[in-house]
Design an enzyme around this catalytic site. Sequence first.
Site: not given
Length: 486
Positions: A391-393
């Site tokens: 999740f791009c985290n």
Amino acid sequence: MTAFAQFLDDHPAYSATAALDALRMTEYGRLDSQGQAYLDYTGGGLHASSQVREHAQLLNEHVFGNPHSANPSSTDTTQAVERTRAAVLAYFNGTGEYTAVFTLNASGALKLVGESYPFAAGGRLLLTVDNHNSVNGIREFAGAKGAVVDYAPLTAPELRIDTSAMSTLLARANPACANLLAFPAQSNFSGVKHPLALVDAARDLGWHVLLDAAAFVPTNRLDLRAVTPDFVTISFYKMFGYPTGVGCLLVRNAALSRLRRPWFAGGTVNFATVQGRLHVLSPREAGFEDGTLNYLSIPAVEIGLRHLDRVGMDTIHTRVHCLTDWLLTGLLALRHSNGRHMVRVYGPATSTQRGGTVTMNLYDPNGHLLDYRRIEELAGLERISLRTGCFCNPGAGETAEGLTEDDMRAGLAEGADITLPRFLQVMQRRGGKSAGAIRVSFGLASNFADAERFLRFASGFRDQATLTIGAVPFDIESCRVIRDGS
Ligand SMILES: Cc1ncc(COP(=O)(O)O)c(C=O)c1O
């Protein structure tokens, strides 16, 4: 008693959100007519049919031309854009105190801050480990200009900001230099709501504060009179689905003059000369809006905000809170026949100070990770839309899984074409850790049937070992988040 009756008994506040069920039929009917369970509101919100109709009508009734002129079609466009700008400021209660800059998305707003903030030697950038990559990327600007970059860690397994470490890091600022703290109001990984009191606490110690509100504002009201970050970043499609391609940077007027654009473009200058090699930047938002704005889509933002206001943020918030609480309880209760837990939830196990994003992994009866990519495929076959991956985290995921610097180095040793799936294989060899997870998230049009459908889907993996990846079992029992009283 049916599951729904029991749910209402346990969550009496849900009944007050019944208007959303009627709205789902009239405005979001495509979900049920296609049998879809949409569970990726943190990825993107869904639009109401009337938003699109109203926008189409507006476009068909006006002659909207390029806003960079004074002709009638241009003036009409400028009026529509400026009305929307005023509506955005009014919605967040920032009129008079903030300037709204339209961008492509939240990432565009974050990049504007990154490239324009006066980072310099002696100054600092402080990030939280829980941040979207579009915030992490600001460290490249800060580092290139000689600022020190630090990360405030998270606590495990709750994935909240470690407040004691944060206080230590905040105290390191030299208030005479430019210091920027950037954190998300709500995590797009774990759903954790981080304390907004950090904004004032950091300012008192000589920091400017960037609040990434992209995952917070779809289900919470942000009142810029109550909380006053210097910079706020938003993507409108996450709030009300339509339009995509429009985001916003809200800049506190007191901080606007600290930003220095590294270039100029069409639309951002009052005057520019080739022979004189000089330019005079336009004041306020105009100096930040490069080229031609997405002027046909921007008026749809005003329509979307009106839609949210009609529905009521409190109603949306209550519904999402009840569904999240129910799903968390249900997932954490799932057990295989041998008594072992089936689901590992990352982040808080209760609905206290958290939003409607629930991230997890599923395990087989022996503690082997089930392949989340295959689970996404199987969910898709049942018309359930969920999200898998990181999740791009990356920071929140690293803390959630207890991934170490050594683990990351082992991944990087794979070479330049390292991907999340390959990294996952490496981690499976190194003790059965996961890299990546399954995320479901609720929003405006969610209902109990959506939540129940996902819980039923997850419970279908009871006693299953066919989707197992890796040979190393993971001790899921040792790292489960603790629920009150259990
Ligand atoms: C917390 C957070 N910040 C920033 C972003 C970036 O938003 P966008 O991709 O619209 O630029 C996202 C997107 O998922 C997000 O969840």
